[in-house]
Design a protein around this motif. Structure first.
Motif, PDB file in Angstrom:
ATOM      1  N   THR A 121      -9.915 -28.766  36.370  1.00 62.08           N
ATOM      2  CA  THR A 121      -8.015 -28.065  36.585  1.00 62.08           C
ATOM      3  C   THR A 121      -6.746 -29.228  37.078  1.00 62.08           C
ATOM      4  OG1 THR A 121      -8.514 -28.810  39.261  1.00 62.08           O
ATOM      5  CG2 THR A 121      -9.646 -26.741  38.602  1.00 62.08           C
ATOM      6  N   GLY A 122      -7.281 -30.231  36.589  1.00 59.65           N
ATOM      7  CA  GLY A 122      -6.612 -31.220  36.796  1.00 59.65           C
ATOM      8  C   GLY A 122      -5.781 -31.603  38.386  1.00 59.65           C
ATOM      9  N   ASN A 123      -6.764 -30.981  39.522  1.00 64.54           N
ATOM     10  CA  ASN A 123      -6.282 -31.349  40.622  1.00 64.54           C
ATOM     11  C   ASN A 123      -6.760 -32.888  41.252  1.00 64.54           C
ATOM     12  OD1 ASN A 123      -4.707 -28.739  41.224  1.00 64.54           O
ATOM     13  ND2 ASN A 123      -6.727 -27.927  41.551  1.00 64.54           N
ATOM     14  N   THR A 124      -6.169 -33.427  42.548  1.00 60.63           N
ATOM     15  CA  THR A 124      -7.227 -35.033  42.576  1.00 60.63           C
ATOM     16  C   THR A 124      -7.474 -34.557  44.112  1.00 60.63           C
ATOM     17  OG1 THR A 124      -4.704 -35.107  43.454  1.00 60.63           O
ATOM     18  CG2 THR A 124      -5.556 -35.633  41.302  1.00 60.63           C
ATOM     19  N   THR A 125      -8.567 -35.460  44.464  1.00 59.70           N
ATOM     20  CA  THR A 125      -8.975 -35.389  45.668  1.00 59.70           C
ATOM     21  C   THR A 125      -8.900 -36.719  46.196  1.00 59.70           C
ATOM     22  OG1 THR A 125     -10.876 -35.221  45.112  1.00 59.70           O
ATOM     23  CG2 THR A 125     -10.021 -33.547  45.514  1.00 59.70           C
ATOM     24  N   PRO A 126      -9.384 -37.264  47.614  1.00 58.43           N
ATOM     25  CA  PRO A 126      -8.950 -38.458  48.051  1.00 58.43           C
ATOM     26  C   PRO A 126     -10.062 -38.811  47.765  1.00 58.43           C
ATOM     27  CG  PRO A 126      -7.710 -36.719  49.545  1.00 58.43           C
ATOM     28  CD  PRO A 126      -8.073 -36.147  48.736  1.00 58.43           C
ATOM     29  N   LEU A 127     -10.539 -40.029  47.513  1.00 54.48           N
ATOM     30  CA  LEU A 127     -12.120 -41.130  48.060  1.00 54.48           C
ATOM     31  C   LEU A 127     -11.735 -41.842  48.903  1.00 54.48           C
ATOM     32  CD1 LEU A 127     -12.524 -41.661  43.914  1.00 54.48           C
ATOM     33  CD2 LEU A 127     -13.714 -39.865  46.014  1.00 54.48           C
ATOM     34  N   ASN A 128     -13.702 -42.086  49.741  1.00 55.88           N
ATOM     35  CA  ASN A 128     -12.902 -43.182  50.802  1.00 55.88           C
ATOM     36  C   ASN A 128     -13.894 -44.052  50.269  1.00 55.88           C
ATOM     37  OD1 ASN A 128     -11.135 -41.443  52.889  1.00 55.88           O
ATOM     38  ND2 ASN A 128     -13.025 -39.710  52.828  1.00 55.88           N
ATOM     39  N   GLY A 129     -14.618 -45.052  51.260  1.00 56.82           N
ATOM     40  CA  GLY A 129     -15.574 -45.973  51.178  1.00 56.82           C
ATOM     41  C   GLY A 129     -14.853 -47.188  50.352  1.00 56.82           C
ATOM     42  N   GLY A 130     -13.685 -46.311  49.610  1.00 61.33           N
ATOM     43  CA  GLY A 130     -13.510 -48.506  48.757  1.00 61.33           C
ATOM     44  C   GLY A 130     -13.132 -49.893  49.215  1.00 61.33           C
ATOM     45  N   GLN A 131     -13.371 -50.608  48.730  1.00 59.97           N
ATOM     46  CA  GLN A 131     -13.593 -51.675  49.220  1.00 59.97           C
ATOM     47  C   GLN A 131     -12.125 -52.460  49.014  1.00 59.97           C
ATOM     48  OE1 GLN A 131     -15.531 -52.869  51.943  1.00 59.97           O
ATOM     49  NE2 GLN A 131     -16.343 -50.470  51.794  1.00 59.97           N
ATOM     50  N   LEU A 132     -11.760 -52.121  47.770  1.00 60.22           N
ATOM     51  CA  LEU A 132     -10.687 -52.882  47.050  1.00 60.22           C
ATOM     52  C   LEU A 132      -9.416 -52.940  48.100  1.00 60.22           C
ATOM     53  CD1 LEU A 132      -9.257 -52.826  43.451  1.00 60.22           C
ATOM     54  CD2 LEU A 132      -8.065 -52.228  45.191  1.00 60.22           C
ATOM     55  N   ASN A 133      -8.877 -54.025  48.685  1.00 60.98           N
ATOM     56  CA  ASN A 133      -7.658 -54.634  49.441  1.00 60.98           C
ATOM     57  C   ASN A 133      -6.850 -55.415  48.702  1.00 60.98           C
ATOM     58  OD1 ASN A 133      -5.808 -54.642  50.736  1.00 60.98           O
ATOM     59  ND2 ASN A 133      -7.030 -54.184  52.830  1.00 60.98           N
ATOM     60  N   THR A 134      -5.839 -54.488  47.693  1.00 66.77           N
ATOM     61  CA  THR A 134      -4.873 -55.421  46.762  1.00 66.77           C
ATOM     62  C   THR A 134      -3.241 -54.518  47.063  1.00 66.77           C
ATOM     63  OG1 THR A 134      -4.332 -56.543  44.576  1.00 66.77           O
ATOM     64  CG2 THR A 134      -5.218 -54.136  44.561  1.00 66.77           C
ATOM     65  N   ARG A 135      -2.263 -55.628  47.099  1.00 69.25           N
ATOM     66  CA  ARG A 135      -1.400 -55.044  47.130  1.00 69.25           C
ATOM     67  C   ARG A 135      -0.543 -54.585  45.230  1.00 69.25           C
ATOM     68  NH1 ARG A 135       0.503 -58.824  51.259  1.00 69.25           N
ATOM     69  NH2 ARG A 135       0.163 -57.768  53.205  1.00 69.25           N
ATOM     70  N   GLU A 136      -0.953 -55.469  44.025  1.00 72.39           N
ATOM     71  CA  GLU A 136      -0.554 -54.882  43.085  1.00 72.39           C
ATOM     72  C   GLU A 136      -1.979 -55.372  41.655  1.00 72.39           C
ATOM     73  OE1 GLU A 136       1.955 -57.198  41.493  1.00 72.39           O
ATOM     74  OE2 GLU A 136       2.812 -58.629  43.106  1.00 72.39           O
ATOM     75  N   GLY A 137      -2.816 -55.873  40.850  1.00 77.05           N
ATOM     76  CA  GLY A 137      -3.437 -55.487  39.768  1.00 77.05           C
ATOM     77  C   GLY A 137      -4.946 -55.031  40.280  1.00 77.05           C
ATOM     78  N   CYS A 138      -5.434 -53.817  39.735  1.00 78.97           N
ATOM     79  CA  CYS A 138      -7.093 -53.670  39.894  1.00 78.97           C
ATOM     80  C   CYS A 138      -7.550 -52.678  38.567  1.00 78.97           C
ATOM     81  CB  CYS A 138      -7.121 -53.091  41.554  1.00 78.97           C
ATOM     82  SG  CYS A 138      -5.539 -51.736  41.747  1.00 78.97           S
ATOM     83  N   SER A 139      -8.606 -52.868  39.139  1.00 75.80           N
ATOM     84  CA  SER A 139      -9.218 -51.938  37.304  1.00 75.80           C
ATOM     85  C   SER A 139     -10.702 -51.240  38.009  1.00 75.80           C
ATOM     86  CB  SER A 139      -9.908 -52.665  36.309  1.00 75.80           C
ATOM     87  OG  SER A 139      -9.645 -51.731  34.955  1.00 75.80           O
ATOM     88  N   THR A 140     -10.804 -50.020  37.614  1.00 78.91           N
ATOM     89  CA  THR A 140     -12.083 -49.208  37.188  1.00 78.91           C
ATOM     90  C   THR A 140     -12.431 -48.365  36.568  1.00 78.91           C
ATOM     91  OG1 THR A 140     -10.822 -48.195  40.214  1.00 78.91           O
ATOM     92  CG2 THR A 140     -12.565 -47.068  39.081  1.00 78.91           C
ATOM     93  N   ILE A 141     -13.685 -48.204  36.302  1.00 75.79           N
ATOM     94  CA  ILE A 141     -13.956 -47.521  35.621  1.00 75.79           C
ATOM     95  C   ILE A 141     -15.117 -46.593  35.769  1.00 75.79           C
ATOM     96  CG2 ILE A 141     -16.178 -49.247  34.217  1.00 75.79           C
ATOM     97  CD1 ILE A 141     -14.918 -48.734  31.240  1.00 75.79           C
ATOM     98  N   SER A 142     -15.405 -45.120  35.248  1.00 78.71           N
ATOM     99  CA  SER A 142     -16.638 -44.453  35.134  1.00 78.71           C
ATOM    100  C   SER A 142     -17.125 -44.041  33.992  1.00 78.71           C
ATOM    101  CB  SER A 142     -16.063 -43.829  35.776  1.00 78.71           C
ATOM    102  OG  SER A 142     -15.327 -43.634  36.956  1.00 78.71           O
ATOM    103  N   ASP A 143     -18.887 -43.260  34.029  1.00 78.72           N
ATOM    104  CA  ASP A 143     -19.494 -42.645  33.026  1.00 78.72           C
ATOM    105  C   ASP A 143     -18.441 -41.911  32.271  1.00 78.72           C
ATOM    106  OD1 ASP A 143     -20.186 -40.864  34.215  1.00 78.72           O
ATOM    107  OD2 ASP A 143     -21.889 -41.811  34.444  1.00 78.72           O
ATOM    108  N   ALA A 144     -18.550 -41.413  31.194  1.00 77.15           N
ATOM    109  CA  ALA A 144     -18.333 -40.299  30.077  1.00 77.15           C
ATOM    110  C   ALA A 144     -18.104 -38.803  31.482  1.00 77.15           C
ATOM    111  CB  ALA A 144     -19.212 -40.166  28.940  1.00 77.15           C
ATOM    112  N   ASN A 145     -19.300 -38.979  32.153  1.00 73.13           N
ATOM    113  CA  ASN A 145     -19.443 -37.797  33.080  1.00 73.13           C
ATOM    114  C   ASN A 145     -18.890 -38.096  34.733  1.00 73.13           C
ATOM    115  OD1 ASN A 145     -21.122 -36.245  31.242  1.00 73.13           O
ATOM    116  ND2 ASN A 145     -23.212 -37.985  32.273  1.00 73.13           N
TER     117      ASN A 145
END
Length: 345
Positions: free
Chosen positions: A39-63
């Motif tokens: 749908t192209g819609n977005t929802t918030p994610l909770n539980g993330g431990q990252l706390n930074t004001r600039e650079g960061c990186s995330t990766i998921s699998d193909a699904n």
């Protein structure tokens, strides 16, 4: 159309991997969002431990299932736990593009995290451009940072890092940073392109040097979705665009673009999904309280001969500098904050 490699620096941009791998974003101060690709819609994610004001990186699998994320210093697995050996990477929370995740071609279990450090008055040592290896077969499939950690490529570099697919046959990837020609100086004039293939990281870079002397390490380096254009923002030293040859890793055709505004200092850059437009988030490069800051969002048309003449201000307001990122739904997201430490709702 060639897609640029997955990279999340403040947000995330699409690169050589498919859209599923970009489905989850973790960024900022424990923020997160998930994309519904249907749908192209977005929802918030909770539980993330990252706390930074600039650079960061995330990766998921193909699904679209989360694998891990990092601020360039710590790596968290999909359960939001620090991976074994997952502390002590040499990125920095004040580095524009602190971390970049790159999959090893033809190996679904191995990933590389490339990191760039920053040199500040209270952090006089620049740990340069390095990479670490993550093996997803370890820790019962949650992943582990291996003993191949913080491998040095350049002694010093800017806060910039990006990547692009070399070709669809070998699936090799170019990882690019901006530094001095020898990688030992804080004056930058050379793009270093490292090839990642199914044998690993080729530590001999393809170098392209220009007659410029950039000393401001801040700002984004981005490649267009079709892999042919590159934009390099250097806060007090200006904005430059280039042509990129994904077959050779060579950068050509340097052109400076000027932001004709009191908010002249470029920081965030992003290309439109069709690679025809460039967007720039620039600021007046001020410090102190919110009232001191101003920013503009500018558009350039890359399809015409006189690109500078196409400069068009889309937005101007009291705002701190911020990043721009193309999402898997084709929309560009802009980071908004009042100051370096104060966000906006």
């Amino acid at each position: 159309m060639k897609k640029i490699l997955l990279i999340l620096s403040l947000f995330i941009s699409l690169n050589v991997v498919g859209q599923g791998e970009a489905s989850n974003w973790y960024f900022g101060e424990n923020a997160g969002m998930q994309f519904d690709l249907a749908t192209g819609n977005t929802t918030p994610l909770n539980g993330g431990q990252l706390n930074t004001r600039e650079g960061c990186s995330t990766i998921s699998d193909a699904n679209g299932n989360l694998l891990f994320y990092s601020d360039g210093i710590t790596v968290w697995n999909r359960n939001h736990q620090v991976m074994p050996n997952g502390n002590g990477l040499f990125g920095d929370p004040s580095s524009t593009q602190s971390a970049l995740v790159v999959p090893k071609p033809d190996d679904p279990d191995i990933y590389y995290i490339f990191t760039v450090d920053v040199q500040l008055q209270n952090e006089p040592v620049n740990n340069g451009f390095r990479y670490s290896i993550i093996d997803m077969t370890l820790d019962s499939g949650l992943g582990d940072v291996t003993t191949d950690k913080n491998i040095l490529l350049l002694d010093q570099c800017s806060e910039k890092i990006t990547a692009v697919l070399k070709d669809c046959i070998t699936k090799s990837i170019w990882v690019i940073t901006f530094a001095s020609e020898d990688g030992n100086s804080g004056t930058y004039n050379t793009f270093h392109a490292y090839e990642v293939n199914n044998s690993g990281v080729n530590t001999t870079a393809v170098k392209t040097t220009f007659g410029i002397n950039i000393t401001d390490q801040r700002g984004y380096l981005k490649l267009s979705p079709d892999g042919t254009k590159m934009a390099c923002a250097n806060m007090s030293d200006g904005l430059f665009i280039y042509d990129f040859d994904e077959n050779t890793g060579i950068v050509t055709n340097q052109q400076q673009l000027i932001i004709n505004s009191p908010s002249f200092a470029p920081y965030g850059v992003e290309f439109s999904p069709n690679s025809e437009l460039l967007y720039v988030h620039s600021s007046n490069n001020s410090g102190g309280p919110a009232i001191n800051h101003s920013s503009v969002l500018t558009q350039f048309n890359l399809t015409i001969a006189d690109i500078q003449a196409s400069e068009f201000e889309l937005d101007g307001r009291q705002l701190y500098r911020g990043g721009l990122q193309l999402g898997p739904n084709g929309k560009i997201y802009r980071a908004l904050s009042a100051t370096y430490t104060q966000g906006l709702p």
